[in-house]
Write an enzyme that holds these catalytic residues in place. Structure first.
Site, short mmCIF file in Angstrom:
data_model
loop_
_atom_site.label_atom_id
_atom_site.label_comp_id
_atom_site.label_asym_id
_atom_site.label_seq_id
_atom_site.Cartn_x
_atom_site.Cartn_y
_atom_site.Cartn_z
CG ASP A 270 -1.85 -1.18 1.24
OD1 ASP A 270 -2.34 -1.55 0.17
OD2 ASP A 270 -2.08 -1.74 2.33
CG ASP B 163 -0.98 5.23 2.72
OD1 ASP B 163 -1.73 4.82 1.81
OD2 ASP B 163 -0.93 4.71 3.85
CG ASP C 24 -0.08 4.85 13.68
OD1 ASP C 24 1.00 5.10 13.11
OD2 ASP C 24 -0.91 4.03 13.23
#
Length: 477
Positions: free
Chosen positions: A87, A89, A168
């Site tokens: 993925d 981003d 995070d």
């Protein structure tokens, strides 16, 4: 892991001192001490050859339009660990509306957290605007928190440095720039990667209250990366686990899929139970695991089979996964209903299944495209022991037979059942017609009205001819 680790460039920068000094620090959280580390191209292993061409197109177009843009998150983390990133981003200084204007193949999604999806065929590049720190004067349309600290809306824009501390975990806050091919780190993520340590950015309790799903992400990344969770990051989780009950069931369903359908389901399951998080996702299943001696083995074997199928690039379905996770609950409720209400086995199990699903939907949603096949897998567990007459072939031809048969073998592997029934169906489904009838006779089945091992054909019923007698006269006549 990294080349030239001792040659990292450390440049704190006056900008960081002014942004994150004591004047602007949040009273309820200890802000991380930021120190910029730049890893030049010759000191890291991230190569454009291993990155998505579409993600690079997005970066180049944003840079060409005058915006700052970086690849960030798991793709950089995995690249540095020698894994193939999946993925991609992008974080940018452009607002969602500005990104939307640059890419006609994009759309803005989300309300609590506005992001842009740029679609290239089946690949989606997720683009987010740099997040900023929250302040007392924030408009409720861009920033809003509940009384418990849960972020209801988080659309405050800021700089890349501010964005780093809004992420995070430190290992997910690494930024890759195509302008100089360097990696930028403000939170110590590179050092934590080297130590194989998962550390939350900022005060853990505050960050978990902002978004309780971060506790699930901690378990998932620890399982996926085989990292240790830093002591301060782990400490509040067991106490704050009930905060997950605030999260919408639809969002938790998506998190469950990430936990159990990413190739590391067994480790995720064990980590969730150790941290007290599994009970927040599957409360009745957690209770059954403590009571039934075979339940934990069944769940772990189902998860291990899922991991194996994913490793072999074979399809998996959430229906089978949820069937295994919730089956111990169905067994317990079926026994209780049969005893308390004196119900036969079949209606008792059907009622139990409905009750289990109703309770589970309060915690994680299960779309009907998965819950209906799950119910069929459970229902067929009542049909598989019936090996007499035509019903055997009806069971064999059922669209969910293969899944129900695999589920039967799973139950036998876990010790819930003896293996005799599974062995019978294993042979029966691959046998020729003659051998199938022999197998049915061994269990007292077969076709009773048969002379040569084949079912006797029934004669069609004759339709009754209408009577020729005249109808009785009516009063009008």
């Amino acid at each position: 892991m990294f080349k030239g680790f001792s040659r990292f460039l450390q440049r704190p920068g006056e900008r960081l001192k002014s942004l994150f000094g004591p004047e602007s620090a949040r009273a309820d959280a200890a802000e991380p001490v930021l120190q910029q580390i730049v890893l030049p191209r010759d000191e890291h292993s991230v190569s454009r050859k291993n990155l998505s061409e579409n993600a690079l197109k997005v970066l180049y177009r944003l840079n060409g339009a005058g915006y700052d843009a970086y690849l960030v998150g798991g793709c950089i983390r995995d690249s540095l660990l020698g894994r193939q990133p999946k993925d991609f981003d992008v974080a940018t200084s452009a607002t969602p509306d500005e990104v939307r204007q640059l890419f006609r193949n994009s759309r803005i999604i989300g309300r609590r957290f506005r992001i842009v999806h740029v679609r290239f065929g089946r690949e989606i590049i997720e683009v987010t605007t740099f997040r900023g720190s929250h302040g007392e004067g924030d408009d409720g349309n861009v920033s809003q928190q509940s009384d418990e600290g849960l972020l209801l809306r988080d659309n405050v824009w800021g700089s890349v440095e501010e964005d780093a501390i809004r992420r995070d975990f430190t290992v997910n806050a690494l930024y890759y720039s195509v302008s100089d091919f360097s990696i930028y780190d403000w939170t110590g993520g590179i050092a934590d990667l080297d130590r194989r340590l998962l550390r939350l950015i900022g005060d853990p309790e505050t960050r978990y209250r902002e978004d309780p799903v971060r506790m699930l992400r901690a378990a998932r990344f620890a399982a996926k990366l085989d990292f240790a969770i830093e002591a301060g990051t782990e400490a509040p989780i067991r106490e704050l686990a009930p905060l997950l009950l605030q999260i919408p069931p639809a969002r938790l369903f998506e998190e469950v899929l990430k936990l159990f359908l990413s190739g590391h389901a067994v480790q995720s399951f064990r980590c969730l139970r150790e941290l007290g998080l599994y009970a927040m996702l599957f409360p009745e299943s957690d209770e059954a695991l403590a009571d039934l001696p075979w339940a934990e083995a069944l769940v772990e074997q189902a998860l291990a089979n899922t991991d194996a199928r994913l490793a072999e690039d074979r399809p998996v379905t959430p229906a089978f996964l949820f069937a295994a996770l919730l089956w111990p609950c169905v067994v317990q409720r079926t026994a209780r209903l049969a005893h308390e209400q004196e119900l036969p086995d079949v209606p008792a199990q059907q009622a139990a299944a409905q009750q289990v699903i109703s309770r589970q939907l309060q915690h994680t949603s299960i779309p009907k495209r998965f819950s209906i096949p799950m119910r069929e897998i459970w229902d067929l567990q009542q049909h598989l022991p019936r090996r007499r007459g035509r019903k055997v072939f009806q069971t064999l031809e059922h669209p969910r037979f293969r899944a129900a048969y695999d589920f039967l073998l799973l139950r036998e592997q876990a010790g819930e059942l003896t293996p005799e029934l599974g062995e019978w169906w294993t042979e029966f489904q691959h046998a020729d017609e003659s051998r199938q009838h022999e197998l049915m006779k061994q269990v007292g089945g077969g076709h009773p009205a048969s002379t040569n091992g084949k079912p006797k054909r029934r004669r069609p019923r004759k339709r009754r001819r209408p009577s020729n007698r005249a109808a009785p006269p009516t009063l009008d006549e």
